[in-house]
Structures are given as structure tokens and as C-alpha cells.
Design a protein around this motif. Structure first.
Motif, PDB file in Angstrom:
ATOM      1  N   UNK A 130      41.622  20.814  34.516  1.00 25.33           N
ATOM      2  CA  UNK A 130      41.810  22.202  33.821  1.00 25.33           C
ATOM      3  C   UNK A 130      40.520  22.054  32.561  1.00 25.33           C
ATOM      4  N   UNK A 131      40.335  20.853  32.072  1.00 21.73           N
ATOM      5  CA  UNK A 131      39.424  20.627  31.058  1.00 21.73           C
ATOM      6  C   UNK A 131      37.957  20.883  31.809  1.00 21.73           C
ATOM      7  N   UNK A 177      33.197  24.619  32.501  1.00 23.13           N
ATOM      8  CA  UNK A 177      32.540  25.183  33.516  1.00 23.13           C
ATOM      9  C   UNK A 177      32.671  26.664  33.117  1.00 23.13           C
ATOM     10  N   UNK A 178      33.927  27.291  33.065  1.00 26.02           N
ATOM     11  CA  UNK A 178      34.045  28.560  32.977  1.00 26.02           C
ATOM     12  C   UNK A 178      33.222  29.033  31.662  1.00 26.02           C
ATOM     13  N   UNK A 185      38.920  20.986  40.134  1.00 28.20           N
ATOM     14  CA  UNK A 185      38.433  22.029  39.212  1.00 28.20           C
ATOM     15  C   UNK A 185      37.867  23.441  39.732  1.00 28.20           C
ATOM     16  N   UNK A 186      36.847  22.921  40.926  1.00 22.33           N
ATOM     17  CA  UNK A 186      36.386  24.164  41.698  1.00 22.33           C
ATOM     18  C   UNK A 186      37.175  25.022  42.372  1.00 22.33           C
ATOM     19  N   UNK A 206      40.493  31.729  39.807  1.00 25.82           N
ATOM     20  CA  UNK A 206      40.495  32.461  38.591  1.00 25.82           C
ATOM     21  C   UNK A 206      39.348  33.750  39.114  1.00 25.82           C
ATOM     22  N   UNK A 207      38.788  33.440  40.103  1.00 30.81           N
ATOM     23  CA  UNK A 207      37.709  34.577  40.488  1.00 30.81           C
ATOM     24  C   UNK A 207      36.433  34.246  39.874  1.00 30.81           C
ATOM     25  N   UNK A 208      36.085  33.032  39.338  1.00 37.23           N
ATOM     26  CA  UNK A 208      34.811  32.652  38.710  1.00 37.23           C
ATOM     27  C   UNK A 208      33.866  32.227  39.783  1.00 37.23           C
TER      28      UNK A 208
END
Length: 84
Positions: A20-21, A26-27, A61-62, A68-70
């Protein structure tokens, strides 16, 4: 993403999962415009090396960012920042 060492971003003592970190970092780069729409992310092995984490952690993470749609992943092409 520049091939900089990003290990200080990850705090194994934090009450948040490491994946998550990484995903949040990246987000944040996407939100700040440092990773633009259509930009190709490094492979999972390269991400793992840059963040100082296991490949499985980078993979998770990916996956989190796809959920999340990112990000979008195109088979045999790579992972890209999704359009808005």
C-alpha cells in the motif's frame, strides 16, 4: 519513472502494508503529474529494485493501482498510467 532509489519511501514499521505504501507513492506521483497519462511504468522487477521490496510486493502494488483505476496492464506490452 526515473531509476532513482526509492527505498526510504517504504517504512516496514508503519501500520500500513508495504504494498500500500508503494501504491500510494506511485499514485501520488500520478496525481502530481510526474507520471502522465499513457506513461509506461517499469517492470515489476525494476519497481521492486527501486523501492527495495520483493517482486511480489511490487506486483501487489501494481494490482492495487489497477483496482483503483490508475493503471492498465496490456499483455506483452506493459503497465501504463490510465486515462482519466
Amino acid at each position: 519513472m526515473a531509476p532513482e532509489q526509492l527505498a526510504p519511501i517504504v517504512d516496514p514499521e508503519a501500520p500500513v502494508y508495504v504494498y500500500v505504501q508503494v501504491a500510494d507513492h506511485i499514485a501520488a506521483r500520478i496525481a502530481a503529474g510526474r507520471l502522465k497519462q499513457g506513461a509506461r511504468l517499469p517492470g515489476e522487477r525494476d519497481l521492486a529494485e527501486q523501492y527495495g521490496v520483493a517482486v511480489g510486493t511490487a506486483r501487489r502494488a501494481v494490482r492495487e493501482l489497477r483496482e483503483r483505476g490508475l493503471l492498465v496492464t496490456l499483455p506483452a506490452k506493459g503497465t501504463f498510467v490510465a486515462g482519466r
